[in-house]
Design a protein around this motif. Structure first.
Motif, PDB file in Angstrom:
ATOM      1  N   THR A 286       0.973  -1.449   0.214  1.00  0.00           N
ATOM      2  CA  THR A 286      -0.534   0.258  -0.323  1.00  0.00           C
ATOM      3  C   THR A 286       0.883   1.235   0.103  1.00  0.00           C
ATOM      4  O   THR A 286       0.610   2.889   0.381  1.00  0.00           O
ATOM      5  N   TRP A 287       2.512   1.116   0.165  1.00  0.00           N
ATOM      6  CA  TRP A 287       3.152   2.469  -0.775  1.00  0.00           C
ATOM      7  C   TRP A 287       2.550   3.046  -1.542  1.00  0.00           C
ATOM      8  O   TRP A 287       2.035   3.101  -2.913  1.00  0.00           O
ATOM      9  N   ALA A 288       2.990   4.714  -1.436  1.00  0.00           N
ATOM     10  CA  ALA A 288       2.160   5.196  -2.914  1.00  0.00           C
ATOM     11  C   ALA A 288       2.354   4.698  -3.805  1.00  0.00           C
ATOM     12  O   ALA A 288       4.146   4.932  -3.735  1.00  0.00           O
ATOM     13  N   SER A 289       2.605   5.417  -4.958  1.00  0.00           N
ATOM     14  CA  SER A 289       2.779   5.189  -6.228  1.00  0.00           C
ATOM     15  C   SER A 289       4.195   6.096  -6.832  1.00  0.00           C
ATOM     16  O   SER A 289       4.397   7.263  -6.337  1.00  0.00           O
ATOM     17  N   PRO A 290       4.783   5.614  -7.398  1.00  0.00           N
ATOM     18  CA  PRO A 290       6.003   6.374  -7.778  1.00  0.00           C
ATOM     19  C   PRO A 290       5.339   7.751  -8.265  1.00  0.00           C
ATOM     20  O   PRO A 290       4.748   8.183  -8.999  1.00  0.00           O
ATOM     21  N   GLY A 291       6.023   8.745  -7.705  1.00  0.00           N
ATOM     22  CA  GLY A 291       6.192  10.300  -8.265  1.00  0.00           C
ATOM     23  C   GLY A 291       4.693  10.786  -7.010  1.00  0.00           C
ATOM     24  O   GLY A 291       5.327  12.161  -6.523  1.00  0.00           O
ATOM     25  N   ALA A 292       4.686  10.135  -5.802  1.00  0.00           N
ATOM     26  CA  ALA A 292       3.589  10.669  -5.311  1.00  0.00           C
ATOM     27  C   ALA A 292       3.779   9.973  -3.527  1.00  0.00           C
ATOM     28  O   ALA A 292       3.389  10.665  -2.964  1.00  0.00           O
ATOM     29  N   LEU A 293       4.902   9.824  -3.829  1.00  0.00           N
ATOM     30  CA  LEU A 293       5.537   9.813  -1.969  1.00  0.00           C
ATOM     31  C   LEU A 293       7.010  11.074  -1.804  1.00  0.00           C
ATOM     32  O   LEU A 293       7.412  11.015  -2.703  1.00  0.00           O
ATOM     33  N   HIS A 294       6.647  11.802  -0.938  1.00  0.00           N
ATOM     34  CA  HIS A 294       7.760  12.864  -0.520  1.00  0.00           C
ATOM     35  C   HIS A 294       8.417  12.581   0.532  1.00  0.00           C
ATOM     36  O   HIS A 294       7.319  12.847   1.521  1.00  0.00           O
ATOM     37  N   LEU A 295       9.485  12.880   1.079  1.00  0.00           N
ATOM     38  CA  LEU A 295      10.039  11.845   1.752  1.00  0.00           C
ATOM     39  C   LEU A 295      11.689  12.993   2.339  1.00  0.00           C
ATOM     40  O   LEU A 295      11.779  12.492   3.584  1.00  0.00           O
ATOM     41  N   GLU A 296      11.420  13.410   1.894  1.00  0.00           N
ATOM     42  CA  GLU A 296      12.585  15.246   1.824  1.00  0.00           C
ATOM     43  C   GLU A 296      12.261  15.121   3.265  1.00  0.00           C
ATOM     44  O   GLU A 296      11.924  15.461   3.780  1.00  0.00           O
ATOM     45  N   GLY A 297      13.940  15.187   4.722  1.00  0.00           N
ATOM     46  CA  GLY A 297      13.756  15.492   5.383  1.00  0.00           C
ATOM     47  C   GLY A 297      12.927  14.684   6.764  1.00  0.00           C
ATOM     48  O   GLY A 297      12.986  15.409   8.269  1.00  0.00           O
ATOM     49  N   PHE A 298      12.746  13.423   6.479  1.00  0.00           N
ATOM     50  CA  PHE A 298      11.809  12.757   7.183  1.00  0.00           C
ATOM     51  C   PHE A 298      12.564  11.776   8.155  1.00  0.00           C
ATOM     52  O   PHE A 298      13.560  11.442   7.439  1.00  0.00           O
ATOM     53  N   THR A 299      12.721  12.137   9.131  1.00  0.00           N
ATOM     54  CA  THR A 299      13.309  11.642  10.276  1.00  0.00           C
ATOM     55  C   THR A 299      12.863  10.603  10.907  1.00  0.00           C
ATOM     56  O   THR A 299      11.411  10.388  11.477  1.00  0.00           O
ATOM     57  N   TYR A 300      13.517   9.396  11.242  1.00  0.00           N
ATOM     58  CA  TYR A 300      12.536   7.927  12.147  1.00  0.00           C
ATOM     59  C   TYR A 300      13.535   7.167  13.359  1.00  0.00           C
ATOM     60  O   TYR A 300      15.221   7.457  12.328  1.00  0.00           O
ATOM     61  N   GLN A 301      13.169   6.515  13.579  1.00  0.00           N
ATOM     62  CA  GLN A 301      14.086   5.767  14.700  1.00  0.00           C
ATOM     63  C   GLN A 301      14.518   4.350  14.164  1.00  0.00           C
ATOM     64  O   GLN A 301      15.401   3.718  13.788  1.00  0.00           O
ATOM     65  N   ARG A 302      12.917   4.197  13.623  1.00  0.00           N
ATOM     66  CA  ARG A 302      12.719   2.370  13.416  1.00  0.00           C
ATOM     67  C   ARG A 302      11.755   2.491  12.000  1.00  0.00           C
ATOM     68  O   ARG A 302      10.806   2.981  12.314  1.00  0.00           O
ATOM     69  N   LEU A 303      12.133   1.281  11.349  1.00  0.00           N
ATOM     70  CA  LEU A 303      11.206   1.175   9.891  1.00  0.00           C
ATOM     71  C   LEU A 303      10.345  -0.334  10.891  1.00  0.00           C
ATOM     72  O   LEU A 303      10.925  -1.571  11.042  1.00  0.00           O
ATOM     73  N   GLU A 304       9.183  -1.029  10.473  1.00  0.00           N
ATOM     74  CA  GLU A 304       8.522  -1.425  10.414  1.00  0.00           C
ATOM     75  C   GLU A 304       6.806  -2.195   9.993  1.00  0.00           C
ATOM     76  O   GLU A 304       6.711  -1.726   9.712  1.00  0.00           O
ATOM     77  N   SER A 305       6.872  -3.272   9.642  1.00  0.00           N
ATOM     78  CA  SER A 305       6.001  -3.356   8.922  1.00  0.00           C
ATOM     79  C   SER A 305       5.222  -4.992   8.883  1.00  0.00           C
ATOM     80  O   SER A 305       5.256  -6.115   9.880  1.00  0.00           O
ATOM     81  N   ALA A 306       4.116  -4.869   8.828  1.00  0.00           N
ATOM     82  CA  ALA A 306       3.821  -6.537   8.738  1.00  0.00           C
ATOM     83  C   ALA A 306       4.451  -7.423   8.532  1.00  0.00           C
ATOM     84  O   ALA A 306       4.437  -8.815   8.812  1.00  0.00           O
TER      85      ALA A 306
END
Length: 472
Positions: A286-306
């Motif tokens: 369910t990720w956003a389609s290519p070109g529709a995701l904007h992440l610059e400057g996004f900070t996180y410590q950990r990534l999780e997924s089912a």
């Protein structure tokens, strides 16, 4: 207690009269004709008008009361700006609006006459909503569970700077327009489980308990939580961002846990620029389609997924942002490092160099290809050793069959094709064989080729090592 059909003036007199006597004020199932106006009244006891039908708008601007219950009632609109309640405001099961169900989703601002983008911030004196709670203060919970709000323009709920001392419960809320909660303050949680709305503008929301737009939540318009500060979790788990304008605009959001594992891919963009979270939970399908995701400057410590997501898939996630720069790759690499996966971190940093190479000049791109092939930009060191061994083996095989003549015709050293090839390849040290032998003809071309390869390999190794030390 009144019963049956009453006019608004009679009901107002009964309410204010009971307030003066201190008696409880509760009426159920009334049909109220005319416009009930309790603006700026002060009631000493809770007011309950449940299951009532109002033919005209209900005006409660500036009303002060211990609590207000309008559950199950039907009315064209509710005007309660600057409402002050010590306890709860109940609108559960109520029906508000003109009954028209035509959706009015929240979309991008339209261009102004001069071609510029019109501001999204409302001119509050001109904007109208079916339910208006601007600057209202509710000491307890605000309950709109199972409520239906239709018609009335783009805003179903217009509540800038709303203050709720408890939680905002909106399970299964249905609205044709959007919710305007800009700069609202909610002490505990905002619950929108299974709600169906035309969008949400909660820019600047402050909420300590969590923002739950999950388990069947649906929005046909944009959901804005820009510059919001949510102390618990922000979750869109099993949510749907549907046509025509479903999108998530979460720039500068601050929260400890963000879930965007939607039921299906969003119709519009997902914007996480400059957001800060501790944990991001998402789903690859369910990720956003290519070109529709904007992440610059996004900070996180950990990534999780089912389901586990490979590092290669995560790199593809990054490149869905057309403006992703070195910072986005470095943030992903740091998250892998924090999880103890150094190999994945190196893979991400290697991919970062390849991504940045595309923006270089022609000579920069060519040199980047050379560094990548020889040394993986410093992140695949064994590749340089493999090149060195391969070139040394090839040179040794050649010179074993084509030994050069000794310099001056005097063989002062025993001939060794392996040491001779290594001496040609290693430019920074001499084993004494390079100057002891004098190749001619095609043998000289092979010797020059090995020498040039040695210098290129050494330069690439030094450049890669500097890059790893300075950026890693």
């Amino acid at each position: 207690m009144l019963a049956g059909t009453v006019d608004a003036a009679t009901l107002r007199a009964a309410i204010t009269g009971a307030a003066d006597s201190g008696a409880a004020i509760a009426h159920d199932g009334l049909h109220v004709t005319g416009e009930l106006d309790l603006s700026h009244c002060r009631l000493g006891t809770p007011l309950a008008l449940t299951g009532c039908v109002f033919d005209s708008p209900v005006r409660l601007t500036g009303l002060t009361a211990p609590a207000l219950d309008l559950s199950g009632s039907t009315m064209p609109s509710l005007h309660a700006d600057q409402l002050v309640l010590d306890g709860e405001l109940r609108l559960s099961g109520a029906r508000l609006g003109d009954g028209e169900c035509e959706p009015r989703p929240l979309t991008e601002p339209v261009a102004g006459a001069d071609g510029g983008r019109a501001p999204r911030r409302l001119r509050e004196g001109a904007a109208r909503g079916v339910v208006q709670l601007a600057d209202a203060r509710v000491g307890g919970n605000l309950l709109v569970e199972g409520t239906t709000v239709t018609g009335g323009g783009p805003w179903s709920l217009l509540a800038p700077r709303l203050s709720v001392g408890g939680s905002l419960h909106a399970r299964e809320l249905r609205t044709s327009g959007a919710l305007y909660l800009r700069d609202a303050r909610v002490t505990y949680a905002v619950n929108l489980h299974a709600a169906d709305v035309g969008g949400i503008d909660a820019t600047g929301l402050v909420c300590s308990g969590g923002f739950y737009a999950d388990w069947g939540f649906r929005s046909a318009g944009q959901v804005l939580l820009r510059s919001a500060d949510v102390g618990g979790v922000v979750t869109f788990h099993d949510g749907v961002l549907a046509e025509p304008a479903g999108a998530l605009l979460l720039s500068r959001l601050r929260t400890s846990r963000l879930r965007v594992d939607l039921r299906q891919p969003p119709h519009g963009p997902v914007v996480l620029q400059d957001a800060t979270v501790d944990v991001l939970v998402d789903a690859e399908d369910t990720w956003a389609s290519p070109g529709a995701l904007h992440l610059e400057g996004f900070t996180y410590q950990r990534l999780e997924s089912a389901r586990p997501v490979t590092v290669r898939a995560r790199l593809e996630w990054l490149t869905r942002d057309p403006h992703a720069g070195a910072g986005s790759f470095e943030q992903l690499a740091r998250s892998y490092e924090a999880a103890g996966d150094e190999r994945a971190a190196r893979t991400v940093r290697h991919a970062r160099e390849r991504h940045l190479r595309r923006r270089d000049s022609l000579t920069g791109r060519v040199w980047g290809v050379v560094q990548d092939a020889l040394f993986g930009y410093g992140y695949v060191p064994r590749r340089a050793l493999l090149w060195l061994v391969s070139l040394a083996a090839a040179g040794s095989l050649w010179f074993a069959r084509h030994p050069p003549r000794p310099v001056g015709g005097d063989a002062r050293r025993a001939w060794d094709p392996v040491l001779y090839s290594l001496d040609l390849l290693v430019p920074v040290a001499s084993l004494g064989h390079r100057g002891a032998w004098d190749p001619v003809g095609f043998d000289k071309a092979v010797a020059v080729f090995l020498t040039v390869c040695g210098w290129v390999l050494a330069t690439a190794v030094i450049a890669g090592a500097r890059r790893v030390l300075s950026r890693g």
